[in-house]
Scaffold this motif. Structure first.
Motif, PDB file in Angstrom:
ATOM      1  N   GLY A 193      99.306 -10.397  41.553  1.00 18.27           N
ATOM      2  CA  GLY A 193     100.574 -10.688  41.452  1.00 18.27           C
ATOM      3  C   GLY A 193     101.239 -11.644  40.607  1.00 18.27           C
ATOM      4  O   GLY A 193     100.872 -12.580  40.427  1.00 18.27           O
ATOM      5  N   VAL A 194     102.287 -11.044  39.976  1.00 18.41           N
ATOM      6  CA  VAL A 194     103.279 -11.883  39.182  1.00 18.41           C
ATOM      7  C   VAL A 194     103.770 -13.117  40.086  1.00 18.41           C
ATOM      8  O   VAL A 194     104.197 -12.670  41.150  1.00 18.41           O
ATOM      9  CB  VAL A 194     104.013 -11.211  38.407  1.00 18.41           C
ATOM     10  CG1 VAL A 194     105.287 -10.552  39.170  1.00 18.41           C
ATOM     11  CG2 VAL A 194     104.767 -11.994  37.293  1.00 18.41           C
ATOM     12  N   GLU A 195     104.047 -14.245  39.732  1.00 22.02           N
ATOM     13  CA  GLU A 195     104.901 -15.237  40.364  1.00 22.02           C
ATOM     14  C   GLU A 195     106.025 -15.792  39.732  1.00 22.02           C
ATOM     15  O   GLU A 195     105.990 -16.282  38.718  1.00 22.02           O
ATOM     16  CB  GLU A 195     103.655 -16.510  40.641  1.00 22.02           C
ATOM     17  CG  GLU A 195     102.591 -16.467  41.291  1.00 22.02           C
ATOM     18  CD  GLU A 195     101.697 -17.405  41.452  1.00 22.02           C
ATOM     19  OE1 GLU A 195     101.955 -18.552  40.840  1.00 22.02           O
ATOM     20  OE2 GLU A 195     100.502 -17.293  42.124  1.00 22.02           O
ATOM     21  N   LEU A 196     106.979 -14.810  40.005  1.00 24.99           N
ATOM     22  CA  LEU A 196     108.331 -15.117  39.365  1.00 24.99           C
ATOM     23  C   LEU A 196     109.091 -16.321  39.602  1.00 24.99           C
ATOM     24  O   LEU A 196     109.977 -16.682  38.741  1.00 24.99           O
ATOM     25  CB  LEU A 196     109.057 -14.037  39.822  1.00 24.99           C
ATOM     26  CG  LEU A 196     108.758 -12.452  39.275  1.00 24.99           C
ATOM     27  CD1 LEU A 196     109.648 -11.102  39.902  1.00 24.99           C
ATOM     28  CD2 LEU A 196     108.479 -12.411  37.830  1.00 24.99           C
ATOM     29  N   SER A 396      93.611 -13.422  36.522  1.00 24.61           N
ATOM     30  CA  SER A 396      95.099 -13.917  36.197  1.00 24.61           C
ATOM     31  C   SER A 396      94.925 -14.494  34.606  1.00 24.61           C
ATOM     32  O   SER A 396      93.955 -14.918  34.162  1.00 24.61           O
ATOM     33  CB  SER A 396      95.719 -14.875  36.781  1.00 24.61           C
ATOM     34  OG  SER A 396      95.246 -15.961  37.096  1.00 24.61           O
ATOM     35  N   LEU A 397      96.135 -14.275  34.047  1.00 20.61           N
ATOM     36  CA  LEU A 397      96.226 -15.216  32.798  1.00 20.61           C
ATOM     37  C   LEU A 397      96.531 -16.508  33.076  1.00 20.61           C
ATOM     38  O   LEU A 397      96.857 -17.170  34.133  1.00 20.61           O
ATOM     39  CB  LEU A 397      97.755 -14.570  32.192  1.00 20.61           C
ATOM     40  CG  LEU A 397      97.322 -13.277  31.305  1.00 20.61           C
ATOM     41  CD1 LEU A 397      98.592 -12.517  31.376  1.00 20.61           C
ATOM     42  CD2 LEU A 397      96.267 -13.088  30.074  1.00 20.61           C
ATOM     43  N   HIS A 398      96.624 -17.308  32.081  1.00 22.45           N
ATOM     44  CA  HIS A 398      96.808 -19.018  32.165  1.00 22.45           C
ATOM     45  C   HIS A 398      98.081 -19.070  32.799  1.00 22.45           C
ATOM     46  O   HIS A 398      98.274 -20.039  33.626  1.00 22.45           O
ATOM     47  CB  HIS A 398      96.710 -19.620  30.791  1.00 22.45           C
ATOM     48  CG  HIS A 398      96.944 -21.059  31.066  1.00 22.45           C
ATOM     49  ND1 HIS A 398      96.134 -22.215  31.513  1.00 22.45           N
ATOM     50  CD2 HIS A 398      97.977 -21.874  30.578  1.00 22.45           C
ATOM     51  CE1 HIS A 398      96.631 -23.329  31.319  1.00 22.45           C
ATOM     52  NE2 HIS A 398      97.852 -23.078  30.974  1.00 22.45           N
ATOM     53  N   ASP A 399      99.331 -18.567  32.163  1.00 26.58           N
ATOM     54  CA  ASP A 399     100.503 -18.427  32.683  1.00 26.58           C
ATOM     55  C   ASP A 399     100.772 -17.483  33.890  1.00 26.58           C
ATOM     56  O   ASP A 399     100.958 -16.187  33.449  1.00 26.58           O
ATOM     57  CB  ASP A 399     101.585 -18.388  31.560  1.00 26.58           C
ATOM     58  CG  ASP A 399     103.139 -18.399  32.031  1.00 26.58           C
ATOM     59  OD1 ASP A 399     103.171 -18.673  33.221  1.00 26.58           O
ATOM     60  OD2 ASP A 399     104.048 -18.454  31.085  1.00 26.58           O
ATOM     61  N   ARG A 400     100.977 -17.811  35.088  1.00 22.59           N
ATOM     62  CA  ARG A 400     101.107 -16.716  36.116  1.00 22.59           C
ATOM     63  C   ARG A 400     102.422 -16.117  36.171  1.00 22.59           C
ATOM     64  O   ARG A 400     102.626 -15.213  36.932  1.00 22.59           O
ATOM     65  CB  ARG A 400     100.653 -17.167  37.611  1.00 22.59           C
ATOM     66  CG  ARG A 400      98.985 -17.715  37.602  1.00 22.59           C
ATOM     67  CD  ARG A 400      98.495 -16.339  37.816  1.00 22.59           C
ATOM     68  NE  ARG A 400      98.830 -15.693  38.737  1.00 22.59           N
ATOM     69  CZ  ARG A 400      98.391 -15.981  40.237  1.00 22.59           C
ATOM     70  NH1 ARG A 400      97.605 -16.822  40.483  1.00 22.59           N
ATOM     71  NH2 ARG A 400      98.877 -14.836  41.123  1.00 22.59           N
ATOM     72  N   SER A 401     103.439 -16.669  35.592  1.00 24.37           N
ATOM     73  CA  SER A 401     104.833 -16.439  35.839  1.00 24.37           C
ATOM     74  C   SER A 401     105.325 -15.192  35.129  1.00 24.37           C
ATOM     75  O   SER A 401     106.359 -14.730  35.152  1.00 24.37           O
ATOM     76  CB  SER A 401     105.661 -17.600  35.282  1.00 24.37           C
ATOM     77  OG  SER A 401     105.629 -17.746  34.104  1.00 24.37           O
ATOM     78  N   ARG A 402     104.424 -14.619  34.138  1.00 28.13           N
ATOM     79  CA  ARG A 402     105.102 -13.502  33.337  1.00 28.13           C
ATOM     80  C   ARG A 402     104.008 -12.420  33.414  1.00 28.13           C
ATOM     81  O   ARG A 402     102.886 -12.433  33.874  1.00 28.13           O
ATOM     82  CB  ARG A 402     104.919 -13.994  31.812  1.00 28.13           C
ATOM     83  CG  ARG A 402     105.972 -14.797  31.491  1.00 28.13           C
ATOM     84  CD  ARG A 402     105.957 -14.927  29.862  1.00 28.13           C
ATOM     85  NE  ARG A 402     105.032 -15.511  29.388  1.00 28.13           N
ATOM     86  CZ  ARG A 402     104.424 -15.466  28.024  1.00 28.13           C
ATOM     87  NH1 ARG A 402     105.236 -14.825  27.358  1.00 28.13           N
ATOM     88  NH2 ARG A 402     103.517 -16.175  27.602  1.00 28.13           N
ATOM     89  N   THR A 403     104.687 -10.971  33.412  1.00 27.53           N
ATOM     90  CA  THR A 403     103.825  -9.853  33.748  1.00 27.53           C
ATOM     91  C   THR A 403     103.114  -9.631  32.410  1.00 27.53           C
ATOM     92  O   THR A 403     103.309 -10.107  31.385  1.00 27.53           O
ATOM     93  CB  THR A 403     104.963  -8.613  34.153  1.00 27.53           C
ATOM     94  OG1 THR A 403     105.637  -8.255  32.690  1.00 27.53           O
ATOM     95  CG2 THR A 403     105.812  -9.077  34.829  1.00 27.53           C
ATOM     96  N   ASN A 404     102.124  -8.706  32.646  1.00 24.85           N
ATOM     97  CA  ASN A 404     101.214  -8.140  31.556  1.00 24.85           C
ATOM     98  C   ASN A 404     102.173  -7.653  30.055  1.00 24.85           C
ATOM     99  O   ASN A 404     101.837  -7.963  29.195  1.00 24.85           O
ATOM    100  CB  ASN A 404     100.140  -7.088  31.902  1.00 24.85           C
ATOM    101  CG  ASN A 404      99.297  -7.876  32.857  1.00 24.85           C
ATOM    102  OD1 ASN A 404      98.848  -9.047  32.696  1.00 24.85           O
ATOM    103  ND2 ASN A 404      98.576  -7.126  33.741  1.00 24.85           N
ATOM    104  N   ALA A 405     103.153  -6.904  30.827  1.00 19.63           N
ATOM    105  CA  ALA A 405     104.143  -6.255  29.772  1.00 19.63           C
ATOM    106  C   ALA A 405     104.757  -7.328  28.936  1.00 19.63           C
ATOM    107  O   ALA A 405     105.034  -7.093  27.709  1.00 19.63           O
ATOM    108  CB  ALA A 405     104.964  -5.206  30.433  1.00 19.63           C
ATOM    109  N   GLU A 406     105.396  -8.377  29.589  1.00 20.86           N
ATOM    110  CA  GLU A 406     106.120  -9.352  29.032  1.00 20.86           C
ATOM    111  C   GLU A 406     105.187 -10.145  28.122  1.00 20.86           C
ATOM    112  O   GLU A 406     105.386 -10.408  26.889  1.00 20.86           O
ATOM    113  CB  GLU A 406     106.511 -10.315  30.143  1.00 20.86           C
ATOM    114  CG  GLU A 406     107.888  -9.752  30.783  1.00 20.86           C
ATOM    115  CD  GLU A 406     108.223 -10.828  31.713  1.00 20.86           C
ATOM    116  OE1 GLU A 406     109.474 -11.154  31.625  1.00 20.86           O
ATOM    117  OE2 GLU A 406     107.432 -11.341  32.670  1.00 20.86           O
ATOM    118  N   VAL A 407     103.866 -10.480  28.300  1.00 16.53           N
ATOM    119  CA  VAL A 407     102.995 -10.999  27.627  1.00 16.53           C
ATOM    120  C   VAL A 407     102.720 -10.145  26.310  1.00 16.53           C
ATOM    121  O   VAL A 407     102.452 -10.652  25.164  1.00 16.53           O
ATOM    122  CB  VAL A 407     101.561 -11.292  28.339  1.00 16.53           C
ATOM    123  CG1 VAL A 407     100.478 -11.746  27.630  1.00 16.53           C
ATOM    124  CG2 VAL A 407     101.888 -12.411  29.498  1.00 16.53           C
TER     125      VAL A 407
END
Length: 578
Positions: A193-196, A396-407
């Motif tokens: 899950g993304v952590e917004l 997860s990616l290193h930065d958990r705050s962004r969605t895959n689409a945003e990355v």
């Protein structure tokens, strides 16, 4: 075998067309009438989605192949609420904007559902996550079918379209069944899950396009694509020339590339738009085979062609610091894939290394950069493996705050910024929907072949036909190469070359030296003449019935028609090389 040039009124009556005509007559006899005896208007098959949905559900995780940690949301005005999770469905002029707030709850996916009556016998066309794999086409209703980004329907008379704008911050797919429509918005970060936090995420903007009776369905889908554009598209210019891959498969040298360039210039128009000569995978600067990639670009230019080059922007060397890399867990049980190291673009230092790859290529003087593998390198799966889940769970990616689409969107913006505005970007294994307005070209299908015609028939012809609505709206369509070799029958390749040129899409050939006889040279001269002039706007006219359309016509209007025979003397093969 040359393509057959026919006229529209000379096509023989087939059993299918006879039955369709008969059904139309019977249908007209059965039309309802009003009290005056006049035919009542035909009920519309348009699906009204720009309204409040009937249910919204969020999920906090994936458990293997299933959404889990279900969060039921209840309607409250334009919002749907469940604890701290809020999904807003705001109806705006000609759009429905879907936003998500979840300050303390990770979310992987949101399901939006509209319940409505779907016209029986409706047919649907969907898109693909990245490249297509010979699987596009109009189908009867298949409730479990995953249709990424957009879908269109056809009721026998009218074509309507539904999609999300190209600036979506979620990886979106649609489903259509007799009881309604579902939109799934994947907002995962990696496979969790993304952590917004306090951020309010605009997941997607839903748009629709109501067609008109008798409208050409291909033009209707193209109209939908225009409606989905969130950015100004790049200029559409004729693109043609050479790429070495489908005859050399990574075994070229700087010397053979210059030889290819001389050949391609010889068969190109003498003035006007110049051809490209693209170096595909297998090059390595500073080696015996590739002593100086900058000098090679100069050599291509001196021969009056435009230099292009292939890169894999996320590829990392085996000695790269682990802190800069994507986690191996994205591959799941496919452990052998973990040997392919890739940079994590959410890590600042890794991001600069990605940028350096692009600036190196453009600094050498290459005018087109074909960038490849980034969807696979980021998400760990090929498009045909994704189904409803573009990523596997548990990483997860290193930065958990962004969605895959945003990355992904951020990566594309980085590549464009590093390349500058004058360089053409050709995205391969990229998500064209998110690359709209960023890429000049998009490889819309899986690889064609210089070894097996069946790959070209399935992957090339299919993507050319069913993603043509994206050509000239999202970008210039690149349906991949014409692999002119002794292994592929020339009578089939000649037709593929002709169709590409007449469609106005990128017409790029991979012509090995043994396959450069007089007949091939003459066909290339004619195809490049057509391609350099912008093509003939050839469009498939049997795409509602055929996964590899054979009948093509100039712009779908009464005029020149071309008939292609894609199946060869022995018919299509049930077998396919990797």
């Amino acid at each position: 075998m040359e393509p057959e040039k026919t006229q529209t009124d000379s096509e023989p009556v087939s059993r299918r067309s006879f039955l369709r005509a008969g059904a139309a007559v019977i249908g007209s006899l059965a039309e309802p009438v009003d009290r005056t005896g006049r035919s009542a208007p035909k009920p519309s098959s348009f699906l009204e989605l720009l309204r409040a949905p009937d249910s919204v559900t969020a999920y906090g995780s994936f458990l293997r192949t299933l959404p889990a940690a279900r969060i039921a949301l209840q309607p409250a005005g334009v919002q749907w609420r469940g604890g701290q999770v809020v999904v807003e469905c705001a109806v705006q002029q000609d759009a429905l904007v879907l936003t998500l707030a979840a300050p303390s709850t990770p979310i992987v996916i949101v399901h939006v559902r509209w319940r409505l009556q779907v016209t029986p016998a409706l047919r649907a066309l969907g898109d693909a996550w990245e490249r297509s794999y010979g699987d596009l086409g109009w189908r009867d209703l298949v409730p479990e079918r995953v249709m990424p980004w957009y879908f269109a329907t056809h009721d026998g008379t009218t074509c309507h379209g539904y999609g999300v704008k190209t600036d979506a911050a979620a990886l979106c797919f649609w489903q259509l069944d007799p009881e309604g429509v579902s939109l799934w918005l994947n907002v995962a970060n990696g496979g969790v899950g993304v952590e917004l936090g306090p951020r309010r995420l605009t997941m997607a903007t839903v748009v629709t396009r109501r067609g008109s009776d008798g409208e050409n369905p291909l033009e209707a889908v193209a109209g939908l694509c225009r409606t989905m554009c969130a950015r100004s598209s790049r200029p559409i210019v004729p693109i043609y020339g050479a790429n070495d891959w489908c005859y050399s498969y990574g075994q070229s040298t700087a010397e053979t590339i210059l030889r290819d360039t001389e050949f391609i210039v010889e068969v190109s128009p003498s003035g006007g738009v110049r051809p490209f000569s693209v170096v595909d995978g297998g090059w390595s600067n500073g080696t015996a085979a590739w002593p100086d990639m900058g000098k090679l670009a100069d050599g291509i230019t001196q021969r009056r062609a435009r230099p292009g080059i292939w890169i894999r922007p996320l590829e990392a060397p085996q000695d790269a610091p682990p802190a800069l890399l994507m986690p191996d867990a994205r591959f799941g049980e496919k452990k052998e894939r973990a040997r392919e190291f890739a940079y994590d673009p959410t890590v600042p230092e890794a991001k600069e290394r990605i940028r350096a790859k692009m600036t190196q290529a453009t600094g050498w003087g290459y005018e087109m950069v074909k960038h490849d593998f980034s969807t696979y390198d980021l998400l760990g799966q090929w498009g045909f493996e994704m189904g409803p889940q573009p990523t596997l769970p548990g990483w997860s990616l290193h930065d958990r705050s962004r969605t895959n689409a945003e990355v992904i969107t951020g990566l594309y913006a980085l590549l464009r910024e590093a390349a500058g505005e004058r360089v053409l970007l050709d995205g391969c294994n990229t998500i064209g929907h998110l690359g709209q307005g960023v890429f000049d070209l998009q490889r819309t299908g899986d690889d064609t072949s210089g070894r097996q015609w069946e790959r070209t028939r399935r992957m090339g012809v299919n993507t050319l036909a069913f993603r043509l609505p994206q050509h000239g709206t999202f970008y210039t369509l690149d349906a991949d190469l014409v692999g002119i070799t002794e292994a592929v029958p020339w009578e089939l390749n000649r037709q593929w070359l002709d169709a590409l040129a007449r469609s106005g899409t990128a017409t790029i050939v991979s012509a090995g030296p043994p396959a450069r006889g007089p007949e091939q040279r003459e066909a290339l001269r004619e195809a490049f003449r057509i391609a350099a002039s912008g093509g003939a706007a050839a469009r498939p006219i049997d795409w509602l019935e055929n996964s590899t359309p054979e009948r093509w016509q100039a712009n779908g209007k009464a005029g020149p028609e071309w008939r292609y025979r894609w199946n060869g003397k022995e018919g299509a093969s049930a077998f396919l090389s990797p």
